[in-house]
Design an enzyme around this catalytic site. Sequence first.
Site, PDB file in Angstrom:
ATOM      1  N   GLY A 250       0.814  -1.211   0.000  1.00 39.83           N
ATOM      2  CA  GLY A 250       0.000   0.000   0.000  1.00 39.83           C
ATOM      3  C   GLY A 250       0.844   1.256   0.000  1.00 39.83           C
ATOM      4  CG  ASP A 251       3.340   1.748   3.215  1.00 42.87           C
ATOM      5  OD1 ASP A 251       2.251   2.229   3.581  1.00 42.87           O
ATOM      6  OD2 ASP A 251       3.977   0.909   3.881  1.00 42.87           O
TER       7      ASP A 251
END
Length: 300
Positions: A250-251
């Site tokens: 996600g990052d």
Amino acid sequence: MIYTLTLNPSIDYVVHLPSFIGGITNRTTGEEYYIGGKGINVSCILAELGLESTALGFTAGFTGEAIEQGLAEQGIHADFIRLPEGISRINIKVKADQESEINGQGPHITPEAFERLLQKTDAIQDGDTIVLAGSIPKTVSDDAYEKILERLKDRDIRIVVDATKQLLLNCLKYRPFLIKPNRQELSEIFRTEVSSEEETAVCARQLQEQGARNVIVSLGGEGAVLFAENGQTYHTGVVKDTVLSTVGSGDSMVAGFIAGYAQTGDYGYALKLGTACGNATAFSKGLATKEKIQEVLGKL
């Protein structure tokens, strides 16, 4: 300049073993460690994409020194506040017949130390980007992100918030440039099951009405969808490959979107690059390299 904030960075110590049995000595078949923290992950992927950033946050003790040294070796500029007591946390990730995690608490962040962080944000100028990522440590007040954004509110800054539940909702009044909930997080925010494309769109539009400018919703194996501030909706799929770990995916998507938009101003390309970065990290032991990102990008 892009600034990333990680209030409670870590060293993630990953151990591999066939099985884990309580009450006896377990011996690993392999181990590795990574510098952890959502904002730091964003900075690392930005560096792979050729963009400079400054990592903000707090470090302490010998583990804090290791975090700073590791970032320096990757060519990432860090401007952490060194705390006089405690150590930056170590998170243990057990990869066995079942996966388990033991996450450390991290050092105590005093009000005086947090005030020093607020003062550092005064260097952020019009046109810069700040990424607020992750949860808030127990030793910091729940409105820490709001205090930062309140201090920045009169500047023309792109704000990215990668947080969950009320922490995210409390930041919407500052009109963040980007937020990135998944369907499960939408379900938690709106207290209803969000599963269909129509339900996803309704929830994302409500978040825009509350202040979010662009909303990416991760759909897991179905890809991702972007509800952009220009009124358009953009979709992207996924690349099929062996998933080694979803930690940091996600990052990585956030970093890729920031980079893609900064380079082209095109929302569709930004989503595509973000998806490529997220997928590439999922196919890697740690965070993705630029080579892996380019490989995956070519398949989308």
